[in-house]
Design an enzyme around this catalytic site. Structure first.
Site, mmCIF file in Angstrom:
data_model
loop_
_atom_site.group_PDB
_atom_site.id
_atom_site.type_symbol
_atom_site.label_atom_id
_atom_site.label_comp_id
_atom_site.label_asym_id
_atom_site.label_seq_id
_atom_site.Cartn_x
_atom_site.Cartn_y
_atom_site.Cartn_z
ATOM 1 N N HIS A 256 -64.989 56.707 -30.911
ATOM 2 C CA HIS A 256 -64.426 57.775 -31.746
ATOM 3 C C HIS A 256 -63.049 57.359 -32.296
ATOM 4 O O HIS A 256 -62.056 58.087 -32.138
ATOM 5 C CB HIS A 256 -64.304 59.096 -30.960
ATOM 6 C CG HIS A 256 -64.124 60.294 -31.873
ATOM 7 N ND1 HIS A 256 -64.630 61.533 -31.595
ATOM 8 C CD2 HIS A 256 -63.482 60.422 -33.061
ATOM 9 C CE1 HIS A 256 -64.300 62.380 -32.563
ATOM 10 N NE2 HIS A 256 -63.603 61.728 -33.461
ATOM 11 N N ARG B 114 -69.522 63.888 -36.487
ATOM 12 C CA ARG B 114 -69.310 64.480 -35.171
ATOM 13 C C ARG B 114 -70.529 64.191 -34.305
ATOM 14 O O ARG B 114 -71.652 64.122 -34.808
ATOM 15 C CB ARG B 114 -69.148 65.991 -35.265
ATOM 16 C CG ARG B 114 -67.769 66.446 -35.679
ATOM 17 C CD ARG B 114 -66.753 66.235 -34.543
ATOM 18 N NE ARG B 114 -65.432 66.685 -34.893
ATOM 19 C CZ ARG B 114 -64.457 65.889 -35.357
ATOM 20 N NH1 ARG B 114 -64.667 64.607 -35.532
ATOM 21 N NH2 ARG B 114 -63.264 66.371 -35.609
HETATM 22 C C1 OXD Z 1 -60.786 63.875 -36.892
HETATM 23 C C2 OXD Z 1 -61.239 63.012 -35.796
HETATM 24 O O1 OXD Z 1 -61.276 65.000 -37.042
HETATM 25 O O2 OXD Z 1 -60.582 61.987 -35.525
HETATM 26 O O3 OXD Z 1 -59.890 63.439 -37.652
HETATM 27 O O4 OXD Z 1 -62.232 63.306 -35.153
#
Ligand code: OXD
Length: 314
Positions: A277, A229
Site C-alpha cells: 500500500h 482499495r
Molecule cells: C490514499 C492512500 O488514499 O494512500 O491516498 O491510500
C-alpha cells in the site's frame, strides 16, 4: 482557532512541523495532546478514531490527508454539517502514475517471467506484443485515473477508461454506466482499478468481472492491477482466477486486510506483484501545503478544491 492532526498509523512529527511552519501563530494539536475540543476548527485526518470528530463542537472543516476518503466516511458519527475535503496533490498523482505504468510495463514485458528465468540462470526469449496492441482499461477516472491514462497513452498503449457517470472528456475513449463497463471489460487485456471504495464498488473486482475481460486474443489471459482499495477486490476470486487461468497475473498494492497476512498464497504466486500500500504516499511537504489552501479558503469563505460528495462517497 486550532488545527487538529487526527492521525493514527503515521509519524505525525513531520506533519506537525510542516503545518506549524505554515501557521506560525496557531497551535497544531495531535491526538493525545491535552487540547480543548471547542478550540479545534479544522481536523486533518488519516484513520482517525471514530467518534472523535463528533466531539469537536466548533469544527469548520474535515480534511483527508490521503486521496481516499473511505476512512472518514466509515465513521458512523461523522458530523453531518461539516464539509469533508480530499487531497488532490500533484505529487500523489505523479507517484500513482509511476506505479501504474511500472505495473503495466512489467506485465506487458513479462518481467515476472524474466525474473524467474534470471533466478534459474536461464537465457530464453519470449515474444511480446507492441504496446499499441495491448488494451489497457482503467476503472475510475478521477485525477489519478486520468493521469495514469494519459501516461499510458503516451507510452503507446491502447487505453480506454470507465467512469460511473457521463461527464468529462479524456485523451482516450471513455465508457460509462453499467453497459459501458461491460463493453470496456470485453476489450481489456490489462485492467487498472483506481476506483474509490463505496458501497457500490465494494467487491467489484470479482470472478464475474474477471470472466468479462478479453480472453483468447493475442495478449492471452488478462491481468488485474489494483491500487484503489483492498475492499474493491475479492481475494479468493483473484486466487481462483489466477489458478484456473482466467487471470494471467496481478499487481496489488491494496488488500482486504492490511497488512496482507504472511500466510496469503498471493505472496508466492509467480505472476503476482505485491507492494505494501505504497503506490502513492502522502508527503507532508506537498499535502500540508494543499490542505492549508483548503483551510484558508474555508476561513475566507471561498470554495476549496476537493469537496467530497458524501452520497457518492468520493
Ligand atoms: C490514499 C492512500 O488514499 O494512500 O491516498 O491510500
Amino acid at each position: 482557532m486550532s488545527i487538529l492532526l487526527a492521525v493514527t498509523s503515521w509519524d505525525i512529527a513531520p506533519w506537525r512541523a510542516r503545518l506549524q511552519g505554515l501557521y506560525p501563530n496557531e497551535t497544531i494539536h495531535a491526538l493525545g495532546d491535552g487540547y480543548d475540543p471547542a478550540a479545534i476548527h479544522h481536523a486533518l485526518c488519516w484513520k482517525h478514531p471514530h467518534g472523535l470528530l463528533a466531539e469537536l463542537p466548533n469544527l469548520k472543516s474535515i480534511h483527508s490527508l490521503g486521496a481516499g476518503v473511505d476512512h472518514l466516511l466509515a465513521d458512523p458519527a461523522l458530523p453531518d454539517d461539516v464539509p469533508v475535503f480530499r487531497v488532490i496533490d500533484p505529487n500523489l498523482t505523479a507517484q500513482m502514475t509511476e506505479w501504474v505504468c511500472l505495473q503495466v510495463l512489467a506485465h506487458h514485458r513479462k518481467l515476472p517471467l524474466y525474473q524467474r528465468q534470471q533466478r534459474a540462470h536461464e537465457w530464453r526469449h519470449h515474444d511480446c506484443l507492441p504496446a499499441a496492441k495491448v488494451r489497457v482499461g482503467i476503472m475510475g477516472l478521477g485525477e489519478l485515473g486520468q493521469s495514469a491514462g494519459r501516461a499510458l497513452t503516451a507510452l503507446g498503449y491502447d487505453v480506454t477508461g470507465w467512469r460511473r457517470g457521463k461527464a468529462g472528456v479524456e485523451h482516450f475513449s471513455v465508457f460509462h454506466g453499467p453497459d459501458g463497463l461491460k463493453e470496456m471489460l470485453g476489450r481489456t487485456n490489462i485492467l487498472v482499478s483506481l476506483l474509490p471504495l463505496t458501497p457500490e464498488t465494494k467487491g467489484i473486482l470479482n470472478a464475474s468481472l474477471f470472466a468479462q475481460l478479453e480472453h483468447g486474443g493475442s495478449f492471452g489471459a488478462p491481468v488485474l492491477i489494483n491500487s484503489g482499495r483492498g475492499g474493491l477486490q475479492v481475494e479468493a476470486d483473484i486466487l481462483a482466477a489466477l489458478n484456473n487461468g482466467t487471470l494471467a497475473g496481478a499487481s496489488l498494492d491494496v488488500f482486504e486486510q492490511e497488512p496482507l497476512s504472511a500466510s496469503s498464497p498471493l505472496w508466492d504466486h509467480g505472476n503476482v506483484i505485491i507492494t505494501p500500500h505504497n503506490s502513492a504516499v502522502s508527503h507532508p511537504d506537498s499535502v500540508a501545503a494543499f490542505v492549508s489552501q483548503q483551510i484558508d479558503d474555508v476561513r475566507t469563505g471561498q470554495k476549496p478544491w476537493g469537496l467530497v460528495n458524501r452520497k457518492l462517497g468520493y
